[in-house]
Write a protein that holds these residues in place. Structure first.
Motif, mmCIF file in Angstrom:
data_model
loop_
_atom_site.group_PDB
_atom_site.id
_atom_site.type_symbol
_atom_site.label_atom_id
_atom_site.label_comp_id
_atom_site.label_asym_id
_atom_site.label_seq_id
_atom_site.Cartn_x
_atom_site.Cartn_y
_atom_site.Cartn_z
ATOM 1 N N ARG A 175 -27.070 -6.122 14.342
ATOM 2 C CA ARG A 175 -27.968 -6.888 13.479
ATOM 3 C C ARG A 175 -28.274 -6.058 12.231
ATOM 4 O O ARG A 175 -28.755 -4.929 12.348
ATOM 5 C CB ARG A 175 -29.266 -7.232 14.215
ATOM 6 N N PRO A 176 -28.050 -6.609 11.075
ATOM 7 C CA PRO A 176 -28.316 -5.837 9.858
ATOM 8 C C PRO A 176 -29.803 -5.794 9.529
ATOM 9 O O PRO A 176 -30.589 -6.616 10.014
ATOM 10 C CB PRO A 176 -27.552 -6.623 8.790
ATOM 11 N N GLU A 177 -30.167 -4.850 8.708
ATOM 12 C CA GLU A 177 -31.515 -4.822 8.153
ATOM 13 C C GLU A 177 -31.573 -5.839 7.017
ATOM 14 O O GLU A 177 -30.824 -5.749 6.052
ATOM 15 C CB GLU A 177 -31.850 -3.422 7.627
ATOM 16 N N GLN A 178 -32.467 -6.809 7.150
ATOM 17 C CA GLN A 178 -32.572 -7.858 6.138
ATOM 18 C C GLN A 178 -33.588 -7.518 5.054
ATOM 19 O O GLN A 178 -33.409 -7.876 3.897
ATOM 20 C CB GLN A 178 -32.955 -9.184 6.809
ATOM 21 N N ASP A 179 -34.638 -6.822 5.426
ATOM 22 C CA ASP A 179 -35.692 -6.450 4.491
ATOM 23 C C ASP A 179 -35.411 -5.044 3.968
ATOM 24 O O ASP A 179 -35.461 -4.073 4.732
ATOM 25 C CB ASP A 179 -37.047 -6.491 5.202
ATOM 26 N N PRO A 180 -35.121 -4.883 2.686
ATOM 27 C CA PRO A 180 -34.768 -3.552 2.182
ATOM 28 C C PRO A 180 -35.909 -2.550 2.271
ATOM 29 O O PRO A 180 -35.670 -1.347 2.413
ATOM 30 C CB PRO A 180 -34.361 -3.821 0.734
ATOM 31 N N VAL A 181 -37.166 -3.022 2.192
ATOM 32 C CA VAL A 181 -38.298 -2.107 2.284
ATOM 33 C C VAL A 181 -38.385 -1.520 3.691
ATOM 34 O O VAL A 181 -38.569 -0.314 3.872
ATOM 35 C CB VAL A 181 -39.608 -2.826 1.901
ATOM 36 N N LEU A 182 -38.235 -2.369 4.702
ATOM 37 C CA LEU A 182 -38.246 -1.863 6.071
ATOM 38 C C LEU A 182 -37.046 -0.960 6.340
ATOM 39 O O LEU A 182 -37.146 0.041 7.055
ATOM 40 C CB LEU A 182 -38.253 -3.031 7.057
ATOM 41 N N MET A 183 -35.909 -1.310 5.769
ATOM 42 C CA MET A 183 -34.724 -0.472 5.937
ATOM 43 C C MET A 183 -34.967 0.919 5.357
ATOM 44 O O MET A 183 -34.640 1.942 5.978
ATOM 45 C CB MET A 183 -33.522 -1.124 5.253
ATOM 46 N N TYR A 184 -35.573 0.963 4.208
ATOM 47 C CA TYR A 184 -35.885 2.237 3.569
ATOM 48 C C TYR A 184 -36.814 3.074 4.436
ATOM 49 O O TYR A 184 -36.610 4.278 4.637
ATOM 50 C CB TYR A 184 -36.517 1.956 2.204
ATOM 51 N N MET A 257 -40.107 0.312 -4.604
ATOM 52 C CA MET A 257 -39.602 -1.043 -4.456
ATOM 53 C C MET A 257 -40.753 -2.011 -4.232
ATOM 54 O O MET A 257 -41.725 -1.691 -3.543
ATOM 55 C CB MET A 257 -38.630 -1.127 -3.274
ATOM 56 N N ASP A 258 -40.612 -3.185 -4.803
ATOM 57 C CA ASP A 258 -41.596 -4.230 -4.579
ATOM 58 C C ASP A 258 -41.357 -4.865 -3.210
ATOM 59 O O ASP A 258 -40.216 -5.046 -2.785
ATOM 60 C CB ASP A 258 -41.491 -5.307 -5.654
ATOM 61 N N HIS A 273 -30.608 -6.128 -5.089
ATOM 62 C CA HIS A 273 -30.652 -4.853 -5.804
ATOM 63 C C HIS A 273 -31.358 -3.780 -4.982
ATOM 64 O O HIS A 273 -30.916 -2.618 -4.937
ATOM 65 C CB HIS A 273 -31.359 -5.034 -7.144
ATOM 66 N N HIS A 274 -32.434 -4.139 -4.305
ATOM 67 C CA HIS A 274 -33.137 -3.157 -3.476
ATOM 68 C C HIS A 274 -32.245 -2.656 -2.344
ATOM 69 O O HIS A 274 -32.277 -1.465 -2.004
ATOM 70 C CB HIS A 274 -34.407 -3.777 -2.894
ATOM 71 N N HIS A 275 -31.454 -3.536 -1.752
ATOM 72 C CA HIS A 275 -30.508 -3.090 -0.727
ATOM 73 C C HIS A 275 -29.520 -2.082 -1.315
ATOM 74 O O HIS A 275 -29.192 -1.072 -0.671
ATOM 75 C CB HIS A 275 -29.760 -4.286 -0.149
ATOM 76 N N VAL A 279 -29.114 1.865 0.132
ATOM 77 C CA VAL A 279 -27.841 2.390 0.626
ATOM 78 C C VAL A 279 -27.363 3.547 -0.239
ATOM 79 O O VAL A 279 -26.951 4.601 0.270
ATOM 80 C CB VAL A 279 -26.782 1.265 0.676
ATOM 81 N N ALA A 280 -27.422 3.387 -1.560
ATOM 82 C CA ALA A 280 -26.961 4.452 -2.455
ATOM 83 C C ALA A 280 -27.813 5.709 -2.299
ATOM 84 O O ALA A 280 -27.291 6.832 -2.332
ATOM 85 C CB ALA A 280 -26.976 3.969 -3.898
ATOM 86 N N THR A 281 -29.107 5.546 -2.117
ATOM 87 C CA THR A 281 -29.983 6.704 -1.952
ATOM 88 C C THR A 281 -29.679 7.440 -0.652
ATOM 89 O O THR A 281 -29.645 8.675 -0.616
ATOM 90 C CB THR A 281 -31.458 6.270 -1.987
ATOM 91 N N ALA A 282 -29.457 6.692 0.421
ATOM 92 C CA ALA A 282 -29.123 7.324 1.700
ATOM 93 C C ALA A 282 -27.810 8.095 1.604
ATOM 94 O O ALA A 282 -27.687 9.207 2.136
ATOM 95 C CB ALA A 282 -29.038 6.272 2.798
ATOM 96 N N LEU A 283 -26.825 7.526 0.921
ATOM 97 C CA LEU A 283 -25.559 8.229 0.713
ATOM 98 C C LEU A 283 -25.758 9.443 -0.183
ATOM 99 O O LEU A 283 -25.188 10.513 0.059
ATOM 100 C CB LEU A 283 -24.543 7.280 0.082
ATOM 101 N N GLY A 284 -26.566 9.281 -1.223
ATOM 102 C CA GLY A 284 -26.792 10.367 -2.169
ATOM 103 C C GLY A 284 -27.587 11.514 -1.569
ATOM 104 O O GLY A 284 -27.490 12.642 -2.044
ATOM 105 N N CYS A 285 -28.388 11.230 -0.530
ATOM 106 C CA CYS A 285 -29.127 12.282 0.162
ATOM 107 C C CYS A 285 -28.288 12.955 1.249
ATOM 108 O O CYS A 285 -28.740 13.917 1.866
ATOM 109 C CB CYS A 285 -30.384 11.707 0.806
#
Length: 456
Positions: A175-184, A257-258, A273-275, A279-285
């Protein structure tokens, strides 16, 4: 909504009191070491959009291959090619792209069931390629081996997801993360030094669980014992992940993020865009090296307001409302891939800080279907993009079009453009796995396709 706001305030509080400070300092120290070694590490992202990318012409309800996606070229393998009306949306990255032609997914005629094959083996028995790569190439947090972002995927209650666990983990659809804020928050909410130390201190809570499981194992046999063994493996894996979790190695500035209604068509672009940012931040870290972004789902019903406020994307793909929304909806999906590439280009690579993240990432852009009107999966839209640490053979900086039907292993009804043979998609996943230094446990033909990567 109040819970989300509280979590956001909590993260903001961490940043304010300096919890992210130790992370940044640690990241800078790691970056200094990386600057000495400059050892590149490949990252891989699968970007999957629904209902095909218009590979067939406007009047075709069969795989005629004369549509809006595949580039035009005179040769089978060339850097002299012209992008089509849909693929043109990726023109900014043409020079670091490899456009493949002549692949087939599943039986070729399964329509919307293509999501069950999209990233998997032809038998639909094993883990999808993103999960397999995540096991082989973890980042600093093994519990985040393979991120799965699902902007608007399954928000209507229909869970047609493309990422799957293997039989050793029950073979379940992820199951994917649908809410980018919760994913973050799930990814970054436990990376501080204080929380990491608390994790280690709390590992003893697993001891009585393991003792109970081991005691029970002696009383069971057969299928019951097998199920218990799987539970034991899961507990042990959690403990192992906790032991092996390291601080991030790149710059991990907190995202702002809003909190948006992530199921709303009105905020579709912002949520997407928030997704991308997460993802890019997690890869960049360096937290993870593998991710999947599934945009919507096959036959999705949430309107794309940039295209139409009355015709949903599925109906657009079927051309029910005319050719204009058919084309513009496919262009919108392709634009999302372009915007994700833009986001990767903004970040420094965690292992080679002098390079951008995009220079060491392979982005695989495809769909679970070839064309949404005839609903077939022949001559699939498929492009490999990004620097990929120099592994991708993308025409020496000029871009490349490659018709791989000469290596075909599947005999099909004649396509008027590419002929009778196609390459099973599981061989593409096998080839990417080889490039990443591993193999796929798939039955059938998993011979790598030659000419895609410098190391395969």
């Amino acid at each position: 909504m109040d819970i989300l706001k509280s979590r956001r305030r909590f993260l903001a509080g961490l940043a304010a009191v300096g919890v992210f400070g130790p992370l940044t300092q640690c990241g800078l120290a790691r970056m200094a070491l990386a600057g000495q070694n400059q050892q590149a590490k490949l990252k891989v992202v699968f970007f999957v959009v629904p209902d095909g990318l218009a590979v067939d012409s406007a009047t075709a309800y069969s795989s005629d291959g004369r549509g809006l996606w595949h580039p035009a070229a005179e040769a089978l393998d060339t850097s002299d090619f012209q992008l089509n009306e849909v693929s043109q949306e990726l023109a900014a990255y043409k020079n670091q792209s490899l456009y493949l032609r002549g692949t087939i997914l599943g039986p070729g005629n399964e329509g919307h069931n293509g999501w069950t094959w999209a990233l998997r083996d032809r038998e639909k028995k094993m883990a999808s390629i993103d999960v397999l790569l995540g096991r082989h190439m973890p980042g600093t947090d093994p519990s985040q081996r393979s991120l799965f972002a699902g902007p608007h995927s399954g928000i209507d209650g229909t869970a047609w997801q493309v990422s799957w666990e293997g039989p050793e983990n029950g073979g379940a659809m992820r199951r994917p993360e649908q809410d980018p804020v919760l994913m973050y928050e799930k990814i970054f909410g436990a990376v501080s030094r204080e929380v990491r130390e608390q994790q280690v201190r709390n590992m003893h809570v697993f001891d009585p669980v393991l003792a109970d499981i081991n005691e029970l194992r002696g009383r069971l046999a057969g299928a019951q014992k097998q199920k218990l063994d799987m539970q034991l493996d899961s507990v042990e894996q959690v403990m192992k992940d906790m032991e092996e979790t390291l601080p991030p190695i790149g710059e991990c500035s907190p995202l702002q993020m809003d909190t948006l209604p992530f199921k709303s068509a009105e905020f579709r672009n912002q949520v997407q865009h928030h997704h991308h940012q997460v993802v890019a931040t997690a890869l960049g870290c360096g937290i993870t090296r593998v991710a999947t972004i599934q945009v919507g789902r096959s036959a999705e019903s949430l309107n794309i307001l940039d295209v139409s406020n009355v015709t949903n994307p599925h109906d657009c793909a079927h051309r029910y409302a005319g050719l204009d929304v058919w084309k513009r909806s496919r262009q919108w999906y392709t634009q999302r891939a372009k915007l994700f590439m833009d986001e990767l280009a903004k970040h420094a690579d965690p292992d080679v800080p002098g390079d951008s993240l995009l220079e060491h990432t392979l982005v695989v852009f495809t769909s679970e279907m070839a064309d949404g009107a005839p609903e077939h999966t022949k001559d699939m839209p498929l492009v490999l993009m990004g620097g990929a640490s120099g592994l991708l053979k993308s025409g020496d900086g000029a871009g490349r079009y490659f018709n791989i039907t000469a290596q075909g292993d599947r005999q099909q009804e004649g396509n008027p453009v590419i002929g009778n043979k196609m390459v099973d998609m599981q061989r593409i996943w096998a080839t990417i796995a080889r490039a990443a230094g591993t193999v796929v446990p798939y039955n059938g033909n998993i011979d790598p396709v030659s000419g895609l990567f410098t190391n395969v």
